[in-house]
Design a protein around this motif. Structure first.
Motif, PDB file in Angstrom:
ATOM      1  N   ARG A 249       0.816  -1.173   0.177  1.00  0.00           N
ATOM      2  CA  ARG A 249      -0.130   0.081   0.195  1.00  0.00           C
ATOM      3  C   ARG A 249       0.735   1.169  -0.072  1.00  0.00           C
ATOM      4  O   ARG A 249       0.700   2.036  -0.736  1.00  0.00           O
TER       5      ARG A 249
ATOM      6  N   ILE B 133      12.175 -11.408  18.200  1.00  0.00           N
ATOM      7  CA  ILE B 133      10.842 -10.694  18.109  1.00  0.00           C
ATOM      8  C   ILE B 133      11.009  -9.453  16.993  1.00  0.00           C
ATOM      9  O   ILE B 133      10.186  -9.272  16.307  1.00  0.00           O
ATOM     10  N   GLN B 134      12.064  -8.828  17.109  1.00  0.00           N
ATOM     11  CA  GLN B 134      12.094  -7.679  15.968  1.00  0.00           C
ATOM     12  C   GLN B 134      12.079  -8.240  14.673  1.00  0.00           C
ATOM     13  O   GLN B 134      11.427  -7.499  13.929  1.00  0.00           O
TER      14      GLN B 134
ATOM     15  N   LEU C 260       8.374  -9.097  13.947  1.00  0.00           N
ATOM     16  CA  LEU C 260       7.626  -7.771  13.971  1.00  0.00           C
ATOM     17  C   LEU C 260       7.695  -7.103  12.600  1.00  0.00           C
ATOM     18  O   LEU C 260       6.948  -6.481  11.924  1.00  0.00           O
ATOM     19  N   TYR C 261       8.764  -7.147  12.257  1.00  0.00           N
ATOM     20  CA  TYR C 261       9.309  -6.361  10.840  1.00  0.00           C
ATOM     21  C   TYR C 261       8.505  -7.186   9.773  1.00  0.00           C
ATOM     22  O   TYR C 261       7.964  -6.592   8.991  1.00  0.00           O
TER      23      TYR C 261
ATOM     24  N   ALA D   2       4.848  -6.330   9.686  1.00  0.00           N
ATOM     25  CA  ALA D   2       4.621  -5.101   9.071  1.00  0.00           C
ATOM     26  C   ALA D   2       4.702  -5.288   7.770  1.00  0.00           C
ATOM     27  O   ALA D   2       3.835  -4.703   6.903  1.00  0.00           O
ATOM     28  N   ARG D   3       5.609  -5.761   7.153  1.00  0.00           N
ATOM     29  CA  ARG D   3       6.031  -5.915   5.714  1.00  0.00           C
ATOM     30  C   ARG D   3       4.533  -6.622   4.930  1.00  0.00           C
ATOM     31  O   ARG D   3       4.036  -6.279   4.066  1.00  0.00           O
TER      32      ARG D   3
ATOM     33  N   ASP E 275       9.176 -14.875  22.806  1.00  0.00           N
ATOM     34  CA  ASP E 275       8.474 -13.780  22.384  1.00  0.00           C
ATOM     35  C   ASP E 275       8.068 -14.047  21.042  1.00  0.00           C
ATOM     36  O   ASP E 275       6.922 -13.611  20.453  1.00  0.00           O
TER      37      ASP E 275
ATOM     38  N   GLN F 292       5.328 -16.539  20.369  1.00  0.00           N
ATOM     39  CA  GLN F 292       3.924 -15.963  21.020  1.00  0.00           C
ATOM     40  C   GLN F 292       3.378 -15.095  20.048  1.00  0.00           C
ATOM     41  O   GLN F 292       2.089 -15.094  19.912  1.00  0.00           O
ATOM     42  N   TYR F 293       4.138 -14.098  19.638  1.00  0.00           N
ATOM     43  CA  TYR F 293       3.520 -13.243  18.513  1.00  0.00           C
ATOM     44  C   TYR F 293       3.146 -13.675  17.339  1.00  0.00           C
ATOM     45  O   TYR F 293       2.055 -13.538  16.875  1.00  0.00           O
TER      46      TYR F 293
ATOM     47  N   CYS G  90      -0.092 -15.340  17.653  1.00  0.00           N
ATOM     48  CA  CYS G  90      -1.190 -14.435  18.317  1.00  0.00           C
ATOM     49  C   CYS G  90      -1.618 -13.451  16.895  1.00  0.00           C
ATOM     50  O   CYS G  90      -3.061 -13.408  16.716  1.00  0.00           O
ATOM     51  N   VAL G  91      -0.918 -13.209  16.129  1.00  0.00           N
ATOM     52  CA  VAL G  91      -1.186 -12.450  14.754  1.00  0.00           C
ATOM     53  C   VAL G  91      -1.444 -13.169  13.573  1.00  0.00           C
ATOM     54  O   VAL G  91      -1.965 -12.835  12.419  1.00  0.00           O
TER      55      VAL G  91
END
Lengths: 262, 262
Positions: free
Chosen positions: B108, B141-142, B145-146, B149-150, B174, B177-178, B181-182
């Motif tokens: 986007r 976890i970084q 997360l990255y 988001a991508r 972490d 778990q993340y 969850c997502v």
């Protein structure tokens, strides 16, 4: 005449670069001319850019010296990121935020350590700090994506309204475009344009203690004792005199007064 | 007797570690006993763990040798991440996906390079690969997360249905778990439990070419010529014979046959 750069590479000395750095610090044409004339007889083949930087730094006065040294001063807050986080939180405090550093917050999925948690008029803002130990590199899209995903998780778990990513360098083009698109505020060197970290520092007269001319060992003592800003040196002059030699303490305090006076 | 680890540290030799690695490879009690007996007279104070690994590797047979060498074999696909990306895409191809590596996709907000783009029954999946050059560290976890988001950005820009993060190590608590969850699928060493990258490799008999016992220089030649799997060696035996010395080529081909035969 050749100069040795920080990286160890050598290149032909280009006086324009030195002049430009002084222009950016706000020095007048006359001042610059004087400093360049004083500099010339001290240059020699194989001099480091670091030595040239220090000589110019000593010839500049007060606020100009502060501006000239700011980027390097922030760099000297490292190598760990903690002092930079504190510095960023002090800048935002001057902007009217209440700030807390290194807070653990629940996200929807996991627990996160947030570098700076800030509140102002009901708004809750998280700041993630990315400290780089080298200048000339850029804060990448990976970092921006990572911070935004962290915000999305924390937003739901702890009612955070918006995220900021603060760095001591510039941002890559991708990171700037992404930040603008998703609503991730990017604070860095000249980001946002004309209102970057250097503009905040200047506006609130909040300069890191590491812009002052002193020995590395004295710098380490001050940082270890939580002196982060030049202001801290003046506010706690008694402690400075206790921690440093008489001569160093007086030099540091005098420099601080000169920078903040004008 | 002391052994020198990869890190340069030394520690007391613990035969249990060697035994356990063989158990994991599927060797029988009898085989293990035989190998340990053959190993003993060759050990000496100051031997490297790497030498012990190689000796055991040579004494194990076929598929067991492959299993024993898999983690190190994947590591040898580096130091760059590209061969690992190709390896992951070959694993998923065996799972029925059509795959393309290193594709540029519109998000986007910005354009992204996606390591593996896959389709199966109308579903479009992106795989982001994180290759680590050291074992024993965990995918953080970084990174999770990255990657998420991508995915969020690419999802809207290019109709991607779900994201996978693939790595050659394990994941931090972490990150696990993340991911759960997502909805970020995590493929790594024993992730998902019992169905990790080593299970996929075993199920489809897709082992990296780097598990074969050969000189580093031969390994480099094969990788440079796009031999990624043991299967590639058998499928393109003629090329192997052209690229390597007669002796090396026959050894590599024989090992490949032995591993894939059983």
């Amino acid at each position: 005449m050749r100069v040795i750069k920080r990286s160890g590479e050598s290149e032909e000395f280009d006086p324009k670069k030195t002049v430009n750095a002084m222009v950016r610090s706000g020095a007048s044409d006359e001042e610059i001319k004087g400093i360049m004339e004083a500099l010339e007889p001290q240059l020699y083949d194989g001099i480091t850019t670091e030595e040239i930087y220090s000589m110019v730094r000593r010839m500049l006065q007060g606020r100009k010296a502060a501006r000239y040294s700011l980027k390097k001063g922030i760099l000297r807050l490292g190598p760990e990121g903690e002092n930079f986080e504190t510095y960023v939180s002090r800048l935002y405090r001057a902007e009217g935020y209440e700030t807390k550093t290194r807070q653990f917050l629940n996200g929807r999925c996991i627990k996160h350590e947030v570098d700076v948690l800030m509140t102002r008029d009901q708004e809750r803002v998280m700041v993630e700090c990315k400290f780089h130990n080298y200048l000339g590199i850029k804060c990448t899209i990976q970092i921006a994506l990572y911070v935004f995903a962290r915000f999305l998780d924390v937003k739901e778990g702890s009612n955070i309204d918006r995220p900021i990513l603060a760095t001591n360098t510039r941002f890559s083009q991708d990171a700037l475009q992404y930040g603008k698109c998703v609503g991730l505020e990017l604070l860095g060197w000249n980001s946002p344009e004309g209102n970057g970290i250097e503009a905040l520092a200047e506006r609130h007269r909040l300069f890191p203690v590491t812009i002052l001319d002193m020995r590395k060992s004295d710098q380490d003592i001050l940082l270890d004792n939580h002196f982060i800003l030049v202001n801290d040196v003046l506010d706690r002059a008694k402690d400075v005199r206790r921690l440093l030699s008489k001569e160093s303490a007086e030099s540091v305090i005098a420099q601080g007064n000169e920078i903040l006076a004008c």
